[in-house]
Scaffold this motif. Structure first.
Motif, PDB file in Angstrom:
ATOM      1  N   GLN A  78       0.837  -1.206   0.000  1.00  0.00           N
ATOM      2  CA  GLN A  78       0.000   0.000   0.000  1.00  0.00           C
ATOM      3  C   GLN A  78       0.869   1.252   0.000  1.00  0.00           C
ATOM      4  OE1 GLN A  78      -2.605   0.446   3.352  1.00  0.00           O
ATOM      5  NE2 GLN A  78      -3.188   2.497   2.762  1.00  0.00           N
ATOM      6  N   ASP A  79       1.863   1.235   0.867  1.00  0.00           N
ATOM      7  CA  ASP A  79       2.829   2.311   0.883  1.00  0.00           C
ATOM      8  C   ASP A  79       3.860   1.944  -0.169  1.00  0.00           C
ATOM      9  OD1 ASP A  79       4.309   4.487   2.865  1.00  0.00           O
ATOM     10  OD2 ASP A  79       5.645   3.180   1.767  1.00  0.00           O
ATOM     11  N   HIS A  80       3.854   2.712  -1.265  1.00  0.00           N
ATOM     12  CA  HIS A  80       4.608   2.346  -2.472  1.00  0.00           C
ATOM     13  C   HIS A  80       6.036   1.853  -2.228  1.00  0.00           C
ATOM     14  CE1 HIS A  80       6.499   6.199  -1.837  1.00  0.00           C
ATOM     15  NE2 HIS A  80       5.298   6.648  -1.564  1.00  0.00           N
ATOM     16  N   GLY A  81       6.703   2.323  -1.155  1.00  0.00           N
ATOM     17  CA  GLY A  81       8.059   1.852  -0.871  1.00  0.00           C
ATOM     18  C   GLY A  81       9.106   2.305  -1.869  1.00  0.00           C
ATOM     19  N   ARG A 146      -0.119  10.360  -5.553  1.00  0.00           N
ATOM     20  CA  ARG A 146      -0.122   9.010  -4.985  1.00  0.00           C
ATOM     21  C   ARG A 146      -0.316   7.946  -6.054  1.00  0.00           C
ATOM     22  NH1 ARG A 146      -3.670   9.430   0.522  1.00  0.00           N
ATOM     23  NH2 ARG A 146      -2.001  10.265   1.814  1.00  0.00           N
ATOM     24  N   ARG A 149       2.836   7.416  -7.931  1.00  0.00           N
ATOM     25  CA  ARG A 149       3.816   6.659  -7.138  1.00  0.00           C
ATOM     26  C   ARG A 149       3.487   5.177  -7.190  1.00  0.00           C
ATOM     27  NH1 ARG A 149       3.569  10.336  -1.776  1.00  0.00           N
ATOM     28  NH2 ARG A 149       3.863  12.266  -2.916  1.00  0.00           N
ATOM     29  N   GLN A 150       2.190   4.854  -7.062  1.00  0.00           N
ATOM     30  CA  GLN A 150       1.816   3.444  -7.070  1.00  0.00           C
ATOM     31  C   GLN A 150       2.083   2.840  -8.451  1.00  0.00           C
ATOM     32  OE1 GLN A 150       1.935   1.179  -5.004  1.00  0.00           O
ATOM     33  NE2 GLN A 150       0.252   1.687  -3.691  1.00  0.00           N
ATOM     34  N   ALA A 173      -5.093   3.702  -0.577  1.00  0.00           N
ATOM     35  CA  ALA A 173      -4.801   5.076  -0.162  1.00  0.00           C
ATOM     36  C   ALA A 173      -5.144   6.081  -1.265  1.00  0.00           C
ATOM     37  CB  ALA A 173      -3.325   5.209   0.213  1.00  0.00           C
TER      38      ALA A 173
ATOM     39  N   ARG B 144      11.214   3.808   6.946  1.00  0.00           N
ATOM     40  CA  ARG B 144       9.944   3.117   7.156  1.00  0.00           C
ATOM     41  C   ARG B 144      10.070   1.626   6.878  1.00  0.00           C
ATOM     42  NH1 ARG B 144       8.464   6.846   3.930  1.00  0.00           N
ATOM     43  NH2 ARG B 144       7.750   5.346   2.394  1.00  0.00           N
ATOM     44  N   GLU B 146       7.943  -0.305   5.640  1.00  0.00           N
ATOM     45  CA  GLU B 146       7.417  -0.664   4.324  1.00  0.00           C
ATOM     46  C   GLU B 146       8.499  -0.534   3.263  1.00  0.00           C
ATOM     47  OE1 GLU B 146       5.926   1.505   6.312  1.00  0.00           O
ATOM     48  OE2 GLU B 146       4.123   0.405   6.906  1.00  0.00           O
ATOM     49  N   LEU B 147       9.317   0.514   3.426  1.00  0.00           N
ATOM     50  CA  LEU B 147      10.385   0.731   2.446  1.00  0.00           C
ATOM     51  C   LEU B 147      11.356  -0.445   2.462  1.00  0.00           C
ATOM     52  CD1 LEU B 147      11.692   2.857   0.505  1.00  0.00           C
ATOM     53  CD2 LEU B 147      13.093   3.525   2.413  1.00  0.00           C
ATOM     54  N   SER B 150       9.700  -3.613   1.026  1.00  0.00           N
ATOM     55  CA  SER B 150       9.496  -3.666  -0.413  1.00  0.00           C
ATOM     56  C   SER B 150      10.835  -3.816  -1.134  1.00  0.00           C
ATOM     57  CB  SER B 150       8.703  -2.461  -0.919  1.00  0.00           C
ATOM     58  OG  SER B 150       9.408  -1.285  -0.690  1.00  0.00           O
TER      59      SER B 150
END
Lengths: 270, 252
Positions: A78-81, A146, A149-150, A173, B144, B146-147, B150
């Motif tokens: 979900q959080d693109h990272g 957003r 980014r995704q 999101a 983070r 998540e970072l 991923s």
């Protein structure tokens, strides 16, 4: 593609999320997993990805027991990272760089991998333009919306040519119009590529739009997989058809009926 | 987003600085505050002679301290940032040591390390060390989850995480820490150079000029130290502009 056998899983708090849980995902299928928060849907996805380990039981991906992250599984969170200090293009290349860094060792990168710069360039360009972000390649993540980014995160994953795509609430999101746009993108991607995919969502409509098969999870503990076949997936424009609305209603009922019987989420101390 | 200093704005700042200096010199009108019209030509002349050697001695000490502190603090900060359990043990110690003004250990370091350049460099390095240690640790710990996950999902193990995540994440932090601590470093150098040496701008300003009332010459030393601070600041800043491009772009 994915086989789950007699899975037992709990975190350190001891609450069993899965017990004697078995099911399988066949090659080429698009699945969605839906359930209330705390039901273990992301946990299950991370188990597939090799980022969580089963307490007992076994998970096979691509015919092999999974013990660590598998190089040809793609994961979108979900959080693109995305790396904040790298441009869209460099972010898209990150997986390729990591593979080059290790070489074809079968652990961090597929064993039979060929290193070919031209081929890599072509793939990066292909996915950037396929996702409609090739004009943003010099931008940094903070400069993107957003949705963009995704898209970049998806491009980064697809560049690695995964044989399994796992997505954890990839669009939740995003604003509704952007979310629908990306659902369309993923629908046409599945149609073209036939890639096996599992998408976790808490959105009932999204589950119906993206999943040929829908796995419904309940509050812990999950023992019996509840699976709905769904021929309505892949066609977001049918969203207002009575059939579609009935299917969503049906899912809502299944989700509603489960919540009363299961144990409440959260840590339980003996 | 950080604000970029332009060439024009810097030039404007320099012009205003000299104007203010000139006005104050006219207003005070005593030998202790000579006009820049006297000091600047003298500085340009002396920097090619003895003053230049003092300048080089000071610059060398600060640069050596910066390099030593960075090489020691950056890896330690990275390690602490990734090992929360270790950080919980040593964190409180660092929190106590960090705000203590390191200059007070000057006599101790002199006795322990002797009257060499090494003791002066050590003192300055100690100050920069803690600045870098703290920012690098916080930067590495603040990445983070998540970072990291991923990037792991792209196949990265520990080594690749270092190479592609931890190191690039901490370099901008190191540069910012250096830029803000370089002023303190030069200030401490000024004090450390006032004794037990015969080269360095601090020595030049206090012993060779101030104590024999050579005020214009003293000001050339002061200017030298100012120039040293400004040069270091802008050198680091220009590296930051190159390395941390993403911090200087328009975005949310």
């Amino acid at each position: 593609m994915i086989e789950v056998e007699d899975l037992l899983f709990h975190y350190r708090d001891g609450v069993e999320l899965f017990r004697d849980f078995s099911f399988r995902v066949n090659r080429g299928e698009a699945w969605t997993i839906i359930g209330p928060s705390g039901c273990g849907k992301s946990t299950l996805l991370f188990l597939f990805a090799g980022l969580n380990k089963p307490v007992r039981g076994k998970i096979m991906v691509g015919g092999r027991r999974i013990t660590r992250a598998r190089p040809s599984t793609g994961l979108v969170l979900q959080d693109h990272g995305l790396l904040p200090w790298a441009t869209v293009e460099n972010n898209t290349r990150l997986g390729l760089k990591v593979r080059k860094f290790y070489g074809p060792d079968g652990k961090h990168s597929p064993a039979g991998m060929q290193l070919n710069e031209d081929e890599d360039d072509k793939r990066v360009n292909h996915w950037l333009s396929w996702l409609g972000i090739d004009n943003l390649r010099e931008m940094y993540p903070s400069q993107l919306s957003r949705g963009q980014r995704q898209r970049a995160a998806i491009a980064r994953t697809l560049v690695l040519q995964p044989d399994l795509l796992l997505m954890d609430e990839p669009f939740s999101a995003l604003d509704a119009p952007i979310r629908e746009e990306l659902q369309k993108v993923m629908n046409s991607f599945h149609l073209q590529s036939g890639l096996t995919s599992v998408t976790v969502t808490h959105d009932i409509e999204e589950a119906v739009v993206l999943g040929e098969k829908i796995l419904v999870l309940h509050d812990p503990c999950n023992c019996q997989p509840v699976i709905r076949e769904n021929h309505l997936s892949g066609n977001i424009d049918k969203r207002n058809s009575p059939e579609f609305i009935d299917r969503c209603e049906e899912l809502r009922d299944i989700l509603g009926s489960g919540s009363g019987t299961g144990r409440a989420g959260g840590p339980v101390f003996p | 987003m950080k604000k970029k200093a332009t060439f024009l704005s810097t030039l404007g700042g320099v012009a205003m600085f000299f104007l203010l200096w000139q006005l104050m010199a006219l207003f005070v009108n005593r030998p202790i505050l000579p006009s820049p019209l006297v000091v600047v030509p003298l500085f340009l002349q002396n920097i090619r002679g003895e003053l230049g050697l003092h300048f080089l001695a000071s610059a060398g000490r600060v640069l050596a301290a910066i390099v030593a502190a960075t090489l020691l603090a950056a890896p330690l900060g990275l390690a602490l940032g990734q090992m929360p359990r270790l950080d919980r043990v040593v964190g409180p110690l660092i929190a106590i040591l960090y705000p203590i003004p390191k200059i007070i250990f000057l006599p101790v370091i002199y006795v322990l390390m002797g009257i060499t350049d090494l003791s002066k460099i050590t003192l300055i390095a100690t100050i920069i060390f803690f600045q870098i240690l703290v920012v690098v640790r916080d930067e590495a710990a603040g990445l983070r989850k998540e970072l990291i996950l991923s990037v792991k999902s792209l196949g990265a193990g520990r080594r690749a995480l270092f190479r592609y995540v931890y190191i690039p994440a901490s370099i901008p932090a190191i540069l910012t820490a250096l830029r803000v601590s370089v002023g303190t470093a030069v200030a401490v150098l000024f004090i450390a150079e006032q004794s037990l040496t015969s080269y360095g701008l601090g020595y030049y300003i206090v012993i060779e000029t101030y104590q024999v009332l050579l005020y214009p010459e003293m000001y050339t030393g002061i200017m030298g130290m100012g120039v040293l601070g400004v040069l270091l600041y802008f050198a680091i800043y220009s590296i930051e502009l190159k390395v941390s491009k993403h911090m200087f772009v328009d975005g949310d």
